[in-house]
Design a protein around this motif. Sequence first.
Motif, short mmCIF file in Angstrom:
data_model
loop_
_atom_site.label_atom_id
_atom_site.label_comp_id
_atom_site.label_asym_id
_atom_site.label_seq_id
_atom_site.Cartn_x
_atom_site.Cartn_y
_atom_site.Cartn_z
N PHE A 36 -27.84 69.45 2.88
CA PHE A 36 -27.18 68.73 3.98
C PHE A 36 -27.51 69.39 5.32
CE2 PHE A 36 -23.78 68.11 7.00
CZ PHE A 36 -23.60 66.74 6.97
N GLU A 37 -27.43 70.71 5.36
CA GLU A 37 -27.66 71.43 6.61
C GLU A 37 -29.10 71.26 7.10
OE1 GLU A 37 -26.48 75.37 5.54
OE2 GLU A 37 -24.43 75.08 6.27
N GLU A 38 -30.03 71.12 6.16
CA GLU A 38 -31.43 70.97 6.53
C GLU A 38 -31.80 69.52 6.83
OE1 GLU A 38 -33.46 72.64 3.22
OE2 GLU A 38 -33.07 74.73 3.80
N SER A 39 -30.88 68.60 6.52
CA SER A 39 -31.19 67.19 6.71
C SER A 39 -30.92 66.74 8.14
CB SER A 39 -30.35 66.34 5.76
OG SER A 39 -29.01 66.23 6.24
N VAL A 42 -26.83 61.83 6.68
CA VAL A 42 -26.47 61.34 5.35
C VAL A 42 -25.87 59.94 5.49
CG1 VAL A 42 -24.83 61.61 3.45
CG2 VAL A 42 -26.09 63.58 4.28
N ASN A 43 -26.20 59.08 4.54
CA ASN A 43 -25.63 57.74 4.47
C ASN A 43 -25.12 57.51 3.06
OD1 ASN A 43 -27.06 54.49 4.01
ND2 ASN A 43 -25.07 54.92 4.89
N ALA A 44 -23.93 56.89 2.92
CA ALA A 44 -23.36 56.64 1.59
C ALA A 44 -22.40 55.46 1.65
CB ALA A 44 -22.64 57.88 1.08
N ASN A 45 -22.21 54.82 0.51
CA ASN A 45 -21.17 53.81 0.36
C ASN A 45 -19.96 54.45 -0.30
OD1 ASN A 45 -22.93 51.86 1.36
ND2 ASN A 45 -23.64 51.28 -0.68
N PHE A 46 -18.77 53.99 0.06
CA PHE A 46 -17.56 54.56 -0.54
C PHE A 46 -16.58 53.47 -0.97
CE2 PHE A 46 -16.76 54.31 4.02
CZ PHE A 46 -15.51 53.71 4.08
N TYR A 47 -15.81 53.81 -1.99
CA TYR A 47 -14.74 52.92 -2.50
C TYR A 47 -13.53 53.80 -2.74
CZ TYR A 47 -12.23 49.71 -5.63
OH TYR A 47 -11.28 48.90 -6.20
N PHE A 160 -25.03 65.51 -5.19
CA PHE A 160 -24.01 65.03 -4.27
C PHE A 160 -22.70 64.80 -5.04
CE2 PHE A 160 -25.28 60.99 -6.01
CZ PHE A 160 -24.15 60.18 -5.91
N PRO A 161 -21.57 64.86 -4.35
CA PRO A 161 -20.27 64.60 -5.00
C PRO A 161 -20.06 63.11 -5.18
CG PRO A 161 -19.95 65.22 -2.71
CD PRO A 161 -21.43 65.32 -2.97
N SER A 162 -20.04 62.63 -6.41
CA SER A 162 -19.97 61.19 -6.67
C SER A 162 -18.55 60.67 -6.81
CB SER A 162 -20.75 60.86 -7.95
OG SER A 162 -20.21 61.55 -9.06
N LYS A 163 -17.60 61.56 -7.07
CA LYS A 163 -16.21 61.12 -7.23
C LYS A 163 -15.27 62.25 -6.87
CE LYS A 163 -13.13 59.10 -10.75
NZ LYS A 163 -13.03 58.66 -12.17
N ILE A 164 -14.17 61.91 -6.22
CA ILE A 164 -13.14 62.89 -5.92
C ILE A 164 -11.78 62.28 -6.18
CG2 ILE A 164 -13.10 62.28 -3.46
CD1 ILE A 164 -12.42 65.24 -2.91
N GLU A 165 -10.95 63.03 -6.89
CA GLU A 165 -9.60 62.59 -7.23
C GLU A 165 -8.59 63.56 -6.63
OE1 GLU A 165 -9.63 61.13 -11.62
OE2 GLU A 165 -11.21 62.64 -11.43
N LYS A 182 -27.60 59.13 0.29
CA LYS A 182 -29.00 59.47 0.57
C LYS A 182 -29.13 60.14 1.93
CE LYS A 182 -29.95 54.64 1.91
NZ LYS A 182 -28.72 54.06 1.37
N TYR A 183 -30.18 60.91 2.05
CA TYR A 183 -30.48 61.59 3.30
C TYR A 183 -31.44 60.73 4.11
CZ TYR A 183 -28.33 65.60 1.09
OH TYR A 183 -27.44 66.42 0.47
N ILE A 184 -31.08 60.49 5.36
CA ILE A 184 -31.90 59.65 6.23
C ILE A 184 -32.02 60.29 7.61
CG2 ILE A 184 -31.32 57.51 5.03
CD1 ILE A 184 -29.29 56.90 7.18
N ASN A 185 -32.94 59.79 8.40
CA ASN A 185 -33.16 60.30 9.75
C ASN A 185 -32.27 59.53 10.73
OD1 ASN A 185 -34.25 61.73 11.89
ND2 ASN A 185 -36.03 60.39 12.08
#
Length: 207
Positions: A36-39, A42-47, A160-165, A182-185
């Motif tokens: 993450f620090e080198e990227s 970050v882009n992600a979808n969440f529910y 990456f962390p896919s789920k958190i409870e 995913k990592y994006i510019n």
Amino acid sequence: MKKYINIIYILLILALPVYSQHNQVNDALDKVVRKFEESNGVNANFYIKSETNGYASVINGTIYIKDRMFYFVTEEMECGYDGTNLWSFIRNNNEINLSIPDEEEIININPYLLLKNYRDRFKCSTKSSSEVSEVISLSPKNADDTISFVNITINKKLLFPSKIEITNKDKTKTVINVSNYKYINLDNSKFVFNEKQYPNIEIIDLR
């Protein structure tokens, strides 16, 4: 707005997972944090599903994160933080709020500060592990903490962390599922409020 600040808080926990005292967990999480620090973003979808006193609410959307900055969008709203200014567009109210977060809010929405704070706040252990995932259990060191426990599932293949409870002492339960991480510019302009994009919307400047 507080409801969505809490969402931001949860999502940024996902963006940078906590360190553990367990060496093997540290190795896995170190790789995620370093990536993450080198990227450049970050882009992600969440529910997110929350349950309180038998009542359940669901929120889903997309989030973008870079350094201290973030931008997320749901069906109900858009919200962004450019490192200084926090802005939120609440569709039903047809208004945009602009503010400068105080120190407490900064701690809640800054992934680097969260990372540092979690090393002191929680005791960590591996609950289960397989070739594809690892579940890390967190329990607060402080008996007065509002959280009872947290379980984080790490995707070991994609890192990456896919789920958190999260279970709070008031019996509130929140489950967050993350996909398409995913990592994006990302350009910094992604997080800056652009008034021209919101014509005929009332702007409430609280700065």
